[in-house]
Every structure is written in C-alpha cells, then in structure tokens.
Design an enzyme around this catalytic site. Structure first.
Site, mmCIF file in Angstrom:
data_model
loop_
_atom_site.group_PDB
_atom_site.id
_atom_site.type_symbol
_atom_site.label_atom_id
_atom_site.label_comp_id
_atom_site.label_asym_id
_atom_site.label_seq_id
_atom_site.Cartn_x
_atom_site.Cartn_y
_atom_site.Cartn_z
ATOM 1 N N GLU A 20 33.374 -40.679 48.370
ATOM 2 C CA GLU A 20 32.904 -40.404 49.729
ATOM 3 C C GLU A 20 32.487 -38.943 49.838
ATOM 4 O O GLU A 20 33.316 -38.092 50.199
ATOM 5 C CB GLU A 20 34.022 -40.691 50.735
ATOM 6 N N HIS B 297 41.522 -39.847 52.768
ATOM 7 C CA HIS B 297 40.207 -39.768 53.425
ATOM 8 C C HIS B 297 39.960 -38.323 53.882
ATOM 9 O O HIS B 297 40.879 -37.634 54.329
ATOM 10 C CB HIS B 297 40.181 -40.728 54.619
HETATM 11 P P1 PGA Z 1 30.639 -43.723 57.909
HETATM 12 O O1 PGA Z 1 32.171 -43.543 57.492
HETATM 13 O O2 PGA Z 1 30.172 -45.036 57.336
HETATM 14 O O3 PGA Z 1 30.651 -43.690 59.382
HETATM 15 O O4 PGA Z 1 29.892 -42.575 57.277
HETATM 16 C C1 PGA Z 1 32.607 -43.871 56.206
HETATM 17 C C2 PGA Z 1 34.027 -43.396 56.056
HETATM 18 O O5 PGA Z 1 34.353 -42.334 56.588
HETATM 19 O O6 PGA Z 1 34.828 -44.073 55.417
#
Ligand code: PGA
Length: 253
Positions: free
Chosen positions: A165, A95
C-alpha cells in the site's frame, strides 16, 4: 486459476447501522458474483455481529487491526479471542493510517506474532511514502520487509499475506494510483526481497495484495499481468455499485 482475494476495508465507515444494512443487502443480492472471488469484509468492530450474520456464504470476516495484547484485562482493547469468536479469519496489520497515529514497527511485529498464534492470517501492510525516479523507494520496501518479517520462521512467513500500500496512492482516485508497469515491477522486487530473506519457495508462496485507490477504472489493468493476488479496497468498497464493478473487472482478467 485460484480466486482473487478482495478485502473490503471499510475503515471508520459507514456512520450508521442502517447504512451497513443497505450495503450488506446490496452485496447479498450479488452473492453469485462475489462467490467467484475470495471476499473479506473488514468492517468497524461495532458492526461485526451484523456483518457476520449477513455475510454467511458470501464473505469471510476480517478486522482492521488486532491487539498486541492477549491475556489479562485490558480496558478498551479488542483481543484476538473476541475476534475469533466472531469468526474473523484475517487481520489487517500495520495500515499506514494506524502508523500515522503512532503505531511503531515494534508494535506491528507483536501484532503479527499474536495473529499467527491465534490462527488469524496477518495481512501485513507496507509501502513507501513517495516514489522517486532513482528507485530508492525499492530499498525502503526491502528494509521495511526485513524489519517486519525477519523475526518470523519460514513456516510462519508461509502463513502471512502482504498488502503493498504505497502511502502516496491511498485515498485518491484511479488516475492518481499506481500504474500497472510500476505495480508489476514492485511485485517482482518484493518477491526477490522475500527470496533473499527466506528462500524462493517461501517467497513464491506469500500472497501479495495491492491497496491504494483501487477503483473500477484501474483494477482490470492492475490485476491483468502484475502477479498481484488481490486487492485491499478502501473508499470504493463502501459503494455497492463501484465494488460490484471492481469485482466484475477482476473476473474478466
Ligand atoms: P483507498 O484505501 O482504496 O481508499 O485508497 C485503501 C486502504 O487504505 O486500504
């Protein structure tokens, strides 16, 4: 149509066990709704026991990370054996919030291998820092996928899941998130990049999830025709009402 995957990434929240109890009770109350998706809850480690008890028949457990160490004594580490003992089936790996703490691609690669060896599905995060109009970010994605995955055999790649992401979309709100056209183009691009690396059938078998400000307001458009298999939901997964609305919108697709 197979179930949409929803991963609730609670990050380092809630800050009390009482709030976890309330959140879990709200989810359990809507059990019939959540059974229509494939739900994973990635809580902080300290809540795994409580969440696993409450989530029976509702959700599977995920972890927000995995150690790159297994055998031996490692003070402070939560090793894959411990995660497995709690029934963790999926681990978020790489992440961007962990990378910003110094996690390198080398460590992420080790974690992917360890997860696979332990029988835990690695949910591998990747995504560009920013978008540009020339489409250069696509090349960044290609390189990132190559770096993280080329150590794996075709059979191993079939056992991973990807979470796209984009860093610029994380922790904002629906209006600042990606739009459905950009997401669809990115999914097509990622499949092509995977196909170049591992062949078409492997590329088509890898589930691609999206994460980055998924909220009730944008999830329907994002799931509709994008080719996305599911979502990694951060802040909106901590509010029972938002999470319920997200799930309902997904089911309308
Ligand atoms: P968010 O986070 O939905 O708050 O943007 C997603 C993540 O970091 O997995």
């Amino acid at each position: 149509m197979s179930k949409v995957v929803l991963v609730a990434n609670w990050k380092n929240y809630p800050s009390s066990i009482e709030e976890v109890r309330v959140l879990m009770s709200d989810l359990v109350r809507k059990r019939d709704l959540y059974k229509k998706v494939s739900l994973f809850i990635a809580s902080p480690y300290t809540y795994l026991d409580l969440v696993s008890t409450k989530a029976r028949g509702l959700a599977q457990l995920a972890s927000q990370d995995i150690s790159n160490l297994s055998k031996g004594s490692h003070t402070g580490e939560i090793t894959p054996e411990i995660l497995k003992a709690f029934g963790v089936k999926l681990a978020i790996i790489g992440h961007s919030e962990r990378r910003s703490l110094g996690e390198t691609s080398e460590v992420i690669k080790e974690k992917i291998k360890i997860a696979l060896k332990s029988g835990i599905t690695p949910l591998i995060c990747f995504g560009e820092r920013e978008r540009d109009t020339d489409g250069e970010h696509f090349e960044i994605l290609r390189e990132e996928l190559k770096t993280l995955l080329s150590q794996l055999s075709k059979n191993e790649v079939k056992k991973v899941a990807l979470a796209y992401e984009p860093l610029w979309a994380i922790g904002k709100s629906a209006k600042d998130s990606i739009d459905e056209v950009e997401l669809t183009q990115t999914v097509v691009f990622v499949r092509k990049a995977l196909s170049d690396l591992f062949g078409r059938s492997v590329a088509e078998s890898v589930p691609i999830l999206y994460g980055g400000s998924v909220e009730p307001d944008n999830v329907y458009k994002l799931v509709k025709n994008s080719g996305i298999k599911g979502f990694l939901v951060g802040h909106a997964s901590l509010k029972a009402k938002s999470f319920e609305e997200i799930t309902r919108a997904i089911l309308e697709r």
